[in-house]
Design a protein around this motif. Structure first.
Motif, short mmCIF file in Angstrom:
data_model
loop_
_atom_site.label_atom_id
_atom_site.label_comp_id
_atom_site.label_asym_id
_atom_site.label_seq_id
_atom_site.Cartn_x
_atom_site.Cartn_y
_atom_site.Cartn_z
N GLY A 1 29.94 46.82 40.76
CA GLY A 1 30.60 47.86 39.97
C GLY A 1 31.91 48.30 40.57
O GLY A 1 32.89 48.51 39.85
N ALA A 2 31.97 48.44 41.90
CA ALA A 2 33.21 48.84 42.56
C ALA A 2 34.28 47.77 42.38
O ALA A 2 35.47 48.08 42.21
N ALA A 3 33.88 46.51 42.43
CA ALA A 3 34.85 45.43 42.21
C ALA A 3 35.48 45.55 40.83
O ALA A 3 36.71 45.43 40.69
N PHE A 4 34.66 45.83 39.81
CA PHE A 4 35.22 46.00 38.47
C PHE A 4 36.17 47.18 38.42
O PHE A 4 37.28 47.09 37.87
N LEU A 5 35.77 48.32 38.98
CA LEU A 5 36.59 49.53 38.90
C LEU A 5 37.89 49.41 39.70
O LEU A 5 38.78 50.23 39.54
N GLY A 6 38.00 48.39 40.54
CA GLY A 6 39.23 48.19 41.30
C GLY A 6 40.39 47.72 40.44
O GLY A 6 41.52 47.70 40.91
N ILE B 1 42.32 47.25 34.04
CA ILE B 1 42.45 45.88 33.54
C ILE B 1 41.80 44.98 34.59
O ILE B 1 42.27 44.90 35.72
N THR B 2 40.71 44.33 34.23
CA THR B 2 39.97 43.54 35.21
C THR B 2 39.72 42.13 34.69
O THR B 2 39.23 41.94 33.58
N VAL B 3 40.07 41.14 35.51
CA VAL B 3 39.83 39.73 35.20
C VAL B 3 38.47 39.35 35.77
O VAL B 3 38.19 39.60 36.95
N MET B 4 37.63 38.72 34.93
CA MET B 4 36.25 38.43 35.33
C MET B 4 35.88 36.98 34.98
O MET B 4 36.38 36.43 33.99
N THR C 1 29.71 34.46 34.70
CA THR C 1 28.90 35.32 35.57
C THR C 1 29.23 36.80 35.42
O THR C 1 28.47 37.65 35.86
N ALA C 2 30.40 37.12 34.86
CA ALA C 2 30.91 38.49 34.78
C ALA C 2 31.18 39.07 36.17
O ALA C 2 31.17 40.28 36.35
N ASP C 3 31.44 38.19 37.14
CA ASP C 3 31.88 38.66 38.45
C ASP C 3 33.38 38.93 38.40
O ASP C 3 34.15 38.15 37.83
N THR C 4 33.80 40.03 39.01
CA THR C 4 35.21 40.38 39.04
C THR C 4 35.97 39.41 39.93
O THR C 4 35.51 39.03 41.01
N ILE C 5 37.15 39.01 39.48
CA ILE C 5 38.04 38.18 40.29
C ILE C 5 39.21 39.06 40.71
O ILE C 5 40.06 39.41 39.89
N THR C 6 39.23 39.46 41.97
CA THR C 6 40.32 40.30 42.47
C THR C 6 41.61 39.49 42.53
O THR C 6 41.59 38.25 42.51
N VAL D 1 38.05 32.74 32.32
CA VAL D 1 37.89 34.18 32.54
C VAL D 1 37.83 34.96 31.24
O VAL D 1 38.21 34.46 30.17
N LYS D 2 37.32 36.17 31.36
CA LYS D 2 37.49 37.19 30.34
C LYS D 2 38.21 38.37 30.98
O LYS D 2 37.99 38.65 32.17
#
Length: 367
Positions: free
Chosen positions: A14-19, A302-305, A309-314, A324-325
């Protein structure tokens, strides 16, 4: 509530997404937090209302370029040494810690301090997401001082900063982080309990936990993790609007480490249609354009995932060919106030556009 080891992966996700692409990949912070739980047990998470007015509350996190953090790993001692020096300066024991920003690895940074000092983590943060500069915190926007602040590095170096304004503090701290190898830990904006209650962004840690859990649970039951993520964000109340903005493959990437920041642009070509998205970033993703039209802009997220897997890509992990989405979400209301936008809106990053809420830019929800 208690944060148990089984919840740490949800918090990291969740923190990765909110970044919003920044805050650093939480992987190493997750490993340190798991090790800390093995030593001392679960973490206590308290609400702002539980803080005594006279408590000493210490926000903390990392400063520097996320690209450096991929290779220059923390040793786990930076956080505690900085907090103990703050106690000596103030002449008071720290009663609680909180993330200076909930995004990415910084969302987990206070866990190590909480474990070692035996203090709780407050369910709040200073940004409601991640931003690249120290003065972009809500505490500066509300006229609180960043100083005294303490910067520590993995090599053991430690510096105390006292400046006459928070912009000077950011510049000095940024230059110092570069001199210390490109990344360092910083304790800043020491608060009383009363100041934290009046100014911090409430509920962001529990929001990260909830969004991370939603993705995991969707995978477990074979459901769409993006729909689950978007709904979980809306239910937090802190991020009341969320939408999947784009679906495609990364076809171009420009990225460099400059002045203590990771800066660049990523281009994503859409699947099955003549669509293209461009995202500009400075540690964090700042503006997304779909076929040349703005569809999201800072301070909205704005988060690239990863589309499977819906894992965030920093931003430091973006690569050519990734499928990606792109998910966007409304920023906390405190960040959309007129004064706040002068610090975290598009003009603060040199973007020549006015802020427009993501829900107005995307009136039809396509999530």
């Amino acid at each position: 509530m208690r944060i148990e080891r089984s919840m740490l992966a949800d918090l990291a996700r969740g923190a990765a997404f909110l970044g919003s692409g920044g805050g650093g990949d939480p992987y190493y912070s997750l490993l340190l937090a798991e090790a800390a739980i093995e030593r001392v047990g679960s973490f206590e998470l308290i609400s702002l209302d539980e803080l005594p007015d006279g408590a000493l509350v210490a926000p903390c996190g990392w400063i520097g370029a996320p690209t450096v953090s991929v290779e220059k790993l923390p040793n786990g001692k930076e956080t505690v040494s900085g907090l103990k020096r703050l106690e000596k300066i103030v002449g008071q024991k720290i009663d609680a810690v909180l993330p200076i920003e909930i995004g990415g690895g910084n969302g987990l940074a206070p866990l190590i301090a909480a474990a070692e000092l035996g203090v709780p983590i407050v369910d709040c943060d200073g940004m409601g997401r991640a931003f690249p500069e120290s003065q972009m915190t809500i505490f500066n926007i509300r006229n609180l001082s960043a100083c005294p602040s303490v910067i520590t590095a993995a090599c053991g170096s430690l510096a105390v900063l006292e400046t006459d304004n928070n912009l000077t503090h950011e510049r000095a701290a940024r230059n110092l982080s570069v001199a210390l190898g490109g990344i360092a830990h910083m304790v800043e904006y020491p608060l009383t309990g009363a100041e934290a209650k009046a100014n911090a962004i409430p509920g962001s840690v529990s929001a990260a936990l909830a969004t991370g859990a939603a993705i995991r649970e969707a995978h477990e039951r074979g459901a769409d993790p993006f729909a689950a993520l978007n709904e979980a964000l809306r239910q937090t109340g802190l991020y009341p609007y969320a939408i999947t903005l784009f679906d495609g493959k990364i076809t171009d990437l420009q990225r460099e480490t400059r002045g203590g920041f990771s800066v660049g642009k990523v281009v994503i070509d859409g699947f099955g249609a003549n669509d293209q998205m461009e995202i500009d970033f400075q540690n964090e993703n700042l503006i997304a354009k779909r076929n040349g039209e703005i569809c999201a802009v800072t301070p909205d997220l704005i988060t690239v995932m990863d589309r499977e897997t819906a894992d965030t890509i920093t931003t430091e992990k973006l690569k050519y060919g990734q499928r990606v989405k792109v998910v966007g979400a409304a920023a906390p209301a405190m960040l959309r106030e007129e004064k706040a936008l002068t610090f975290v809106g598009p003009n603060a990053f040199g973007l020549e556009t006015a802020f427009e809420p993501i829900e107005q830019l995307n009136p039809k929800d396509t999530s």
